[in-house]
Write a protein that holds these residues in place. Sequence first.
Motif, PDB file in Angstrom:
ATOM      1  N   THR A  52       0.848  -1.196   0.000  1.00  0.00           N
ATOM      2  CA  THR A  52       0.000   0.000   0.000  1.00  0.00           C
ATOM      3  C   THR A  52       0.883   1.244   0.000  1.00  0.00           C
ATOM      4  O   THR A  52       1.953   1.247   0.624  1.00  0.00           O
ATOM      5  CB  THR A  52      -0.864   0.001   1.281  1.00  0.00           C
ATOM      6  N   GLU A  53       0.430   2.293  -0.666  1.00  0.00           N
ATOM      7  CA  GLU A  53       1.158   3.563  -0.594  1.00  0.00           C
ATOM      8  C   GLU A  53       1.110   4.083   0.838  1.00  0.00           C
ATOM      9  O   GLU A  53       0.046   4.125   1.461  1.00  0.00           O
ATOM     10  CB  GLU A  53       0.507   4.601  -1.525  1.00  0.00           C
ATOM     11  N   ALA A  54       2.266   4.501   1.331  1.00  0.00           N
ATOM     12  CA  ALA A  54       2.360   4.900   2.738  1.00  0.00           C
ATOM     13  C   ALA A  54       1.467   6.097   3.066  1.00  0.00           C
ATOM     14  O   ALA A  54       0.983   6.235   4.187  1.00  0.00           O
ATOM     15  CB  ALA A  54       3.811   5.196   3.090  1.00  0.00           C
ATOM     16  N   GLY A  55       1.223   6.952   2.060  1.00  0.00           N
ATOM     17  CA  GLY A  55       0.418   8.157   2.288  1.00  0.00           C
ATOM     18  C   GLY A  55      -1.016   7.880   2.712  1.00  0.00           C
ATOM     19  O   GLY A  55      -1.648   8.742   3.320  1.00  0.00           O
ATOM     20  N   VAL A  56      -1.538   6.683   2.414  1.00  0.00           N
ATOM     21  CA  VAL A  56      -2.931   6.399   2.785  1.00  0.00           C
ATOM     22  C   VAL A  56      -3.042   5.654   4.123  1.00  0.00           C
ATOM     23  O   VAL A  56      -4.141   5.367   4.577  1.00  0.00           O
ATOM     24  CB  VAL A  56      -3.696   5.618   1.672  1.00  0.00           C
ATOM     25  N   LEU A  57      -1.916   5.358   4.752  1.00  0.00           N
ATOM     26  CA  LEU A  57      -1.970   4.703   6.071  1.00  0.00           C
ATOM     27  C   LEU A  57      -2.535   5.667   7.114  1.00  0.00           C
ATOM     28  O   LEU A  57      -2.449   6.885   6.955  1.00  0.00           O
ATOM     29  CB  LEU A  57      -0.564   4.278   6.513  1.00  0.00           C
ATOM     30  N   SER A  58      -3.062   5.113   8.197  1.00  0.00           N
ATOM     31  CA  SER A  58      -3.519   5.959   9.305  1.00  0.00           C
ATOM     32  C   SER A  58      -2.305   6.589   9.985  1.00  0.00           C
ATOM     33  O   SER A  58      -1.163   6.158   9.791  1.00  0.00           O
ATOM     34  CB  SER A  58      -4.290   5.114  10.313  1.00  0.00           C
ATOM     35  N   GLY A  59      -2.567   7.610  10.804  1.00  0.00           N
ATOM     36  CA  GLY A  59      -1.481   8.283  11.522  1.00  0.00           C
ATOM     37  C   GLY A  59      -0.653   7.310  12.346  1.00  0.00           C
ATOM     38  O   GLY A  59       0.577   7.357  12.341  1.00  0.00           O
TER      39      GLY A  59
END
Length: 229
Positions: A125-132
């Motif tokens: 997964t692209e890291a930018g869409v992970l939760s905080g």
Amino acid sequence: MLTVQDLHAYYGKSHVLHGVSFAVAPGEIVALLGRNGSGRSTTVKAIMGLVEGAGSVRWKGRELRGRKAFEIAQAGIGYVPENRDIFPTLTVQQNLLLGCKRKPGRWSFDDMYRLFPRLQERNHTEAGVLSGGEQQMLTLCRTLMGDPELIMVDEPTEGLAPKIVERVADYLRELKQRGLAVLLVEQKLTIALEVADRCLVMGHGQIVFDGTPAALRADAAIRKEWLEV
Ligand SMILES: Nc1ncnc2c1ncn2[C@@H]1O[C@H](COP(=O)(O)OP(=O)(O)O)[C@@H](O)[C@H]1O
Ligand SMILES: [Mg+2]
């Protein structure tokens, strides 16, 4: 291992650290506590050479002041800043790869995925869409892949749910078991008392307490003046 002596720091004309001194021994977890604005983040930034300052930061007997952040990282000090420091358009796995040293260190990808199974699920997964919280884990893991001997973690529990805060306590213990020293910047007294070997309390850019968790627990005056809100 790390000896900070009479450290001062400045943002332009604003003098923020006023002679901070403390040490971290190998394998020790030291909590750096204090209210917002007390100077904790500035202290770790100053150690990493990221703010203007004066004083001495010795690492295994060698002076670090005047060196660049990447040289300090290469010397074995990992830094996990409070803002989640990831590459948003790269996948989780690519982010981890970027943290690796050329020669293998003590941490493998499998270690990371065992510590944080959630990262394995989101490997591609692209890291930018992970939760905080997930981005925080990823930043920590990327730093570990560089095989530091001391890791400085700035408010890892900030904004996390209580259940996840317990996971943070678990992984900090695991780092210690693997022989890492940890400088844990925190506001939460509970996690510090739970995992730390020693507690430092900052106020107005100075260290106002340096002692064991038991001593801090017993010192209601220090807690009231410098920690409780
Ligand atoms: N980039 C900056 N420019 C100017 N002042 C700053 C900056 N960052 C922090 N400060 C000031 O330095 C002091 C210490 O801040 P900081 O080290 O971030 O505290 P803490 O991490 O304990 O909350 C505060 O008074 C804060 O307002
Ligand atoms: Mg801070």
